[in-house]
Design a protein around this motif. Structure first.
Motif, short mmCIF file in Angstrom:
data_model
loop_
_atom_site.label_atom_id
_atom_site.label_comp_id
_atom_site.label_asym_id
_atom_site.label_seq_id
_atom_site.Cartn_x
_atom_site.Cartn_y
_atom_site.Cartn_z
N VAL B 245 -0.28 2.74 12.97
CA VAL B 245 -0.70 2.93 11.59
C VAL B 245 -0.03 1.88 10.71
CG1 VAL B 245 -0.82 4.52 9.65
CG2 VAL B 245 -0.90 5.41 11.98
N THR B 246 -0.82 1.22 9.89
CA THR B 246 -0.28 0.15 9.05
C THR B 246 -0.48 0.47 7.58
OG1 THR B 246 -0.82 -1.47 10.75
CG2 THR B 246 -0.39 -2.31 8.54
N SER B 247 0.55 0.23 6.78
CA SER B 247 0.44 0.28 5.33
C SER B 247 0.73 -1.11 4.81
CB SER B 247 1.48 1.24 4.74
OG SER B 247 1.15 2.57 5.03
N GLY B 248 -0.19 -1.63 3.97
CA GLY B 248 0.03 -2.99 3.48
C GLY B 248 -0.38 -3.15 2.04
N ASP B 249 0.15 -4.18 1.40
CA ASP B 249 -0.14 -4.39 -0.02
C ASP B 249 -1.44 -5.17 -0.20
OD1 ASP B 249 1.91 -7.31 -0.97
OD2 ASP B 249 0.43 -7.01 0.63
N TYR B 250 -2.15 -5.39 0.88
CA TYR B 250 -3.40 -6.16 0.83
C TYR B 250 -4.62 -5.26 1.00
CZ TYR B 250 -2.66 -5.38 5.76
OH TYR B 250 -2.41 -4.77 6.96
N GLU B 251 -4.40 -3.97 1.17
CA GLU B 251 -5.50 -3.06 1.49
C GLU B 251 -6.27 -2.64 0.24
OE1 GLU B 251 -2.71 -0.39 3.61
OE2 GLU B 251 -4.07 -0.56 5.30
N ARG B 252 -5.52 -2.25 -0.79
CA ARG B 252 -6.15 -1.84 -2.05
C ARG B 252 -5.28 -2.37 -3.15
NH1 ARG B 252 -9.74 3.15 -2.78
NH2 ARG B 252 -9.72 4.08 -0.72
N TYR B 253 -5.76 -3.33 -3.92
CA TYR B 253 -4.93 -3.88 -4.99
C TYR B 253 -5.79 -4.58 -6.02
CZ TYR B 253 -5.64 -8.52 -2.88
OH TYR B 253 -6.19 -9.67 -2.38
N PHE B 254 -5.18 -4.80 -7.20
CA PHE B 254 -5.78 -5.71 -8.16
C PHE B 254 -4.68 -6.61 -8.67
CE2 PHE B 254 -4.20 -4.03 -12.22
CZ PHE B 254 -3.83 -2.74 -11.89
N GLU B 255 -5.05 -7.73 -9.22
CA GLU B 255 -4.05 -8.68 -9.71
C GLU B 255 -4.22 -8.90 -11.19
OE1 GLU B 255 -4.55 -11.87 -6.80
OE2 GLU B 255 -2.55 -11.39 -6.04
N GLU B 256 -3.08 -9.00 -11.89
CA GLU B 256 -3.13 -9.30 -13.32
C GLU B 256 -1.92 -10.13 -13.67
OE1 GLU B 256 -4.52 -6.13 -16.00
OE2 GLU B 256 -2.81 -6.71 -17.25
N ASP B 257 -2.16 -11.22 -14.42
CA ASP B 257 -1.07 -12.10 -14.81
C ASP B 257 -0.23 -12.52 -13.61
OD1 ASP B 257 -0.56 -10.25 -17.88
OD2 ASP B 257 -1.87 -11.95 -17.43
N GLY B 258 -0.90 -12.81 -12.51
CA GLY B 258 -0.19 -13.31 -11.34
C GLY B 258 0.59 -12.27 -10.56
N LEU B 259 0.54 -11.01 -10.99
CA LEU B 259 1.24 -9.95 -10.27
C LEU B 259 0.24 -9.11 -9.49
CD1 LEU B 259 3.86 -8.59 -12.83
CD2 LEU B 259 4.35 -9.69 -10.64
N ARG B 260 0.65 -8.69 -8.31
CA ARG B 260 -0.21 -7.83 -7.49
C ARG B 260 0.17 -6.37 -7.68
NH1 ARG B 260 -2.09 -8.74 -1.36
NH2 ARG B 260 -2.51 -10.74 -2.33
N TYR B 261 -0.81 -5.56 -8.07
CA TYR B 261 -0.60 -4.12 -8.18
C TYR B 261 -1.33 -3.46 -7.02
CZ TYR B 261 0.99 -5.25 -12.87
OH TYR B 261 1.68 -5.77 -13.93
N HIS B 262 -0.57 -2.98 -6.03
CA HIS B 262 -1.18 -2.41 -4.82
C HIS B 262 -1.04 -0.90 -4.81
CE1 HIS B 262 2.76 -1.56 -3.03
NE2 HIS B 262 3.14 -2.74 -3.48
N HIS B 263 -1.68 -0.26 -3.82
CA HIS B 263 -1.87 1.19 -3.88
C HIS B 263 -0.69 2.02 -3.36
CE1 HIS B 263 -2.50 0.74 0.40
NE2 HIS B 263 -2.69 2.04 0.54
N ILE B 264 0.38 1.36 -2.84
CA ILE B 264 1.50 2.13 -2.28
C ILE B 264 2.52 2.35 -3.40
CG2 ILE B 264 3.22 2.26 -0.46
CD1 ILE B 264 1.43 0.19 1.05
N LEU B 265 2.38 3.50 -4.07
CA LEU B 265 3.19 3.78 -5.24
C LEU B 265 4.56 4.33 -4.86
CD1 LEU B 265 0.35 5.45 -7.33
CD2 LEU B 265 1.21 3.11 -7.56
N ASP B 266 5.56 3.88 -5.57
CA ASP B 266 6.92 4.38 -5.38
C ASP B 266 7.09 5.60 -6.29
OD1 ASP B 266 9.65 4.91 -5.39
OD2 ASP B 266 10.21 2.80 -5.37
#
Lengths: 116, 351
Positions: B245-266
């Protein structure tokens, strides 16, 4: 064993390999292997297409929240255009061999090529 | 050679030739059954070999749909959705044994990871939305307000009634980090009940394999290169009877101002985890465990994540950092092969 016996044996072994290889080549060239495109949207079958039997190219408009058009030609199929955000389905390109698959997640659309 | 030997020799060669010809016409003694479906927000593929493969695969898909109906928060009516709607009103909501088991396990993983894995993260997930392009970033005030609602200890069980409640209004369960794992295990159970010995199920990258391939060789599971544009892999895991099982920051994300907002929330910060990791793959015997752990390890980061994995028997992992370093625990040394062509990743084996 005499020399001519060895040559004969060698020739026969070569024929065996050529027979084996030739048959494989024949099957590959003739594209006789079945290729059926299975198209589903939200787990509902949209269409099953025998790609080898396609004569005229045609287009299919998919159901679902996103506007998507598939392009069907003899032996191959692809997502031609879609208005989903990532375009992963369109970028996948042509599908032709059994096992090939393309998916549009937002539209819940799957195209898969199967051999049966 | 005399005449008799030559004739016998020639006969043998003709027979061998025929076999060669016939071998070219291969017939499939083992034809697998493969089925795709769209469930739990992703594509699910099942593939099984054996006499009962057809029935096993069909029942597997029905089971996944059943679990989706119970556990989804993206449609009203399911029992978890009902649990969420009742939050804070004091009433216990009766649940199926599936949901009870998953929630109890989720509590266990919450404790094990000290709240890093937290299924009460529902309100945060809802606030961030689907991570489509141009998504709105929740305001800091809203994030602070919602963080208060996240606390797995507020999940209260009524053992006698097989019922559960959420203590405070606005609290929500989201099983996105564990449901696919549970579903994967349930599908394998069904396959085994049908006597299947070679199969796999893949729920959007959550892979569980039964046995190896019919010829005895292991299944090959590709590990995606987190930064490849074409979804290509940087390595292969050869496995039998395991889950990947893999969790990655490339699976579900959007980018704004050069920052990546991905779906694995802390759950602690309320924001996508910035732990230095871009991908975590967990390999173990149970997919539900691997699913929960992959999320937790991603949020924990390299050092704490490795510590957690190494503290657990039968669990291994591949951790990939934003600096393109790949760390792999010792249990996977033999089964992992790096295929990274460009050499852009550096590879380290950990004890």
């Amino acid at each position: 064993m005499k020399k001519h016996d060895l040559i004969l044996a060698g020739m026969i072994i070569c024929i065996v390999f050529i027979g084996f290889g030739g048959l494989k080549l024949y099957r590959a060239e003739n594209n006789n292997e079945p290729r059926i495109a299975v198209i589903t949207q939200d787990n509902v079958l949209v269409e099953r297409i025998d790609l080898n039997a396609v004569e005229e190219p045609r287009e299919i408009t998919l159901p679902g929240p996103y506007h998507e058009i598939l392009q069907v030609e003899k032996g191959r199929i692809r997502f031609k255009e879609a208005d989903c955000p990532d375009q992963i389905c369109v970028r996948r390109g042509w599908l032709q061999n059994p096992g090939d698959m393309a998916v549009c997640l937002p539209n819940k659309a799957i195209i898969r090529i199967t051999g049966n | 050679m005399n005449y008799k030997n030559k004739k016998g020799f020639l006969l043998i060669m003709v027979i061998v030739f025929s076999f060669g010809f016939l071998a070219g016409c291969s017939s499939n003694s083992e034809t697998p059954i493969e089925k795709q479906g769209f469930y739990m927000g992703t594509v699910v593929t099942e593939k099984a070999y054996g006499q009962n493969a057809s029935q096993a695969v069909a029942e597997g898909m029905r089971r996944i749909k059943d679990l989706e109906d119970k556990m989804t928060v993206n449609a009203p009516g399911g029992e978890i959705a009902q649990l969420n709607v009742s939050a804070g009103n004091g009433a216990y909501v009766p649940l199926s044994s599936d949901s009870l088991y998953v929630l109890k396990s989720a509590l266990k993983y919450g404790q094990l990871t000290q709240g890093t894995f937290d299924v009460t993260i529902g309100p945060l997930v809802q606030s961030w939305g689907s991570f489509k392009p141009n998504s709105k970033i929740p305001s800091p005030i809203e994030i602070d307000r919602i963080r208060e609602l996240v606390n797995y200890r507020d999940l209260e069980f009524n053992e006698k009634e097989n019922a559960v409640r959420l203590k405070n209004p606005g609290q929500m369960i989201d099983l996105g980090g564990i449901a696919k794992g549970y579903a994967g295990d349930e599908v394998i159970k069904i396959f085994k009940a049908y006597g299947i010995e070679s199969a796999y199920v893949n729920l959007g990258g959550n892979v569980v394999v039964l046995g190896g391939k019919p010829d005895g060789s292991p299944w090959n599971v590709g590990i995606r290169n987190p930064r490849a544009q074409d979804g290509s892999s940087l390595g292969v895991l050869e496995i039998r009877d395991k889950t990947v099982v893999t969790s990655g920051d490339y699976e579900r994300y959007f980018e704004e101002d050069g920052l990546r907002y991905h779906h694995i929330l802390d759950p602690q910060t309320g924001y996508p985890a910035q732990s230095g990791l871009i991908s975590v793959t967990v390999v173990s015997d149970t997919s539900m465990e691997a699913d929960a752990l992959s999320t937790a390890v991603f949020i924990l980061g390299l050092a704490k994540g490795l510590e957690l994995v190494q503290s657990m028997a039968g669990v291994d992992a591949i951790l990939i950092t934003e600096d393109r370093e790949i760390y792999i625990t010792s249990g996977l040394k033999e089964s992992f092969t790096l295929t990274d062509q460009g050499g852009s990743y550096r590879y380290h084996e950990k004890t």
